[in-house]
Write an enzyme that holds these catalytic residues in place. Structure first.
Site, PDB file in Angstrom:
ATOM      1  CE  LYS A  42      -7.195  -8.050  -2.725  1.00 42.33           C
ATOM      2  NZ  LYS A  42      -6.871  -7.419  -1.440  1.00 42.33           N
ATOM      3  CE  LYS A  51      -3.895  -2.101   2.189  1.00 43.91           C
ATOM      4  NZ  LYS A  51      -4.886  -2.220   3.292  1.00 43.91           N
ATOM      5  CE  LYS A  95     -13.189  -0.472  -0.931  1.00 39.90           C
ATOM      6  NZ  LYS A  95     -13.869  -2.011  -0.919  1.00 39.90           N
TER       7      LYS A  95
END
Length: 321
Positions: free
Chosen positions: A190, A110, A193
């Site tokens: 994958k 992330k 969002k």
């Protein structure tokens, strides 16, 4: 058997959410105690708009009910309505090794994708552990990408038990549906969002068709054979079609003479038809003012009844009571 999972309301529900988290839980309804929370505390690591968060929680609740969640068989609540999550997280954090958090792949991924490296994002797995351990969960449906977090939850529980007594916390087991554990997005990664590659469950027809047509493909000419095993289209179609329909598409891929646009149209039709009954239920739910709030309030009450004694047990073990 107590089954628990959470869903982060950081945006509109998408196909990856449905097959990776929602459907496994729906399939377990009636086979044990099923608990599902809307993880609004977790959502704060990526969402800073208060109005959007409130709306996301409500929309997620509506969508889950539309997908088939039965409040009589599944306890659903807003995470922040049960303060035991945050309270247990602090106790868990006192025994969690820094090295364990530093090994979390999801955090590194992330941050590499531009999400600010806040402390909340770093300690996300500890709150996730508290979410699970507060309910003495037996099984936790997770995708392959979340398996490491479940393993971390077990490691943290072991640390607590070693420090304060065996049986203080129950060790949960992961439940992974191998065939749909990772749902690909528009770009083949994958579906997430965070990656902006999702296909939302309840998109309007025109918007859904447009999104499906954006699936990334290679430049293989229409008349040439194509590899179905490397195709995001086929991987997604497998979720909605029969085995015979999937085999037919794979055969047409290998034969050549059919373009990607045709296959995308077939995928769109399969998705649209699959979610038709759920779209109808969604309209019925929206026509009942106050119903969703009642479901969440009752779910929070039931969740507190279960989590309260567990957290009290931990408080006693560590000396806070």
């Amino acid at each position: 058997m107590r089954i628990l999972t959470g869903l982060q309301p950081s945006g509109i529900l998408h196909i990856g959410n449905y097959f990776g988290a929602i459907k496994p839980v729906l399939d377990l309804q009636g086979r044990g105690e099923v608990f599902l929370f809307l993880a609004d505390l977790h959502a704060l690591t990526s969402l800073t708009n208060a109005d959007a968060l409130r709306e996301n929680v409500r929309t997620a609740a509506v969508d889950l009910l539309a997908c088939g969640l039965d409040p009589e068989r599944t306890t659903m609540w807003r995470q922040s309505d049960v303060t035991y999550h945050a309270e247990l997280m602090w106790i868990l954090s006192t025994v969690t090794p820094m090295g364990l958090m530093e090994r979390m792949v999801a955090y590194k991924d992330k941050v590499q994708r531009g999400i600010p490296a806040g402390v909340g994002l770093f300690t996300y797995p500890i709150l996730q552990a508290a979410d699970i351990l507060a309910y003495d969960a037996d099984r936790v449906p997770v995708g392959k990408d979340q398996k490491q977090h479940l393993e971390a939850t077990r490691d943290i529980a072991v640390k607590i038990n070693e420090a304060f007594g065996e049986g203080t916390l129950k060790l949960p087991e992961p439940q992974i549906a191998e065939d749909v554990a990772v749902v690909p997005g528009l770009d083949g990664q994958k579906m997430s969002k965070s990656y902006g590659n999702t296909i939302d469950i309840f998109m309007p027809e025109k918007a859904l068709r447009k999104r499906v047509m954006q699936i990334v493909t290679d430049s293989t000419p229409l008349e040439d054979p194509k590899d179905p095993d490397a195709s995001t289209i086929v991987a997604l179609y497998r979720l909605f079609a029969t085995a015979e329909q999937v085999q037919q598409m794979k055969d047409e891929f290998r034969a050549g003479g059919v373009g990607y646009g045709h296959f995308k149209q077939r995928l769109f039709e399969a998705i649209w038809e699959f979610y038709a009954p759920m779209r109808q239920r969604r309209e019925e739910i929206l026509a009942r003012p106050g119903y969703v709030d009642e479901v969440l309030a009752e779910g929070a009450r039931r969740a507190r009844e279960v989590a309260g004694p567990v957290v009290e047990r931990v408080w006693n073990a560590v000396g806070l009571r």
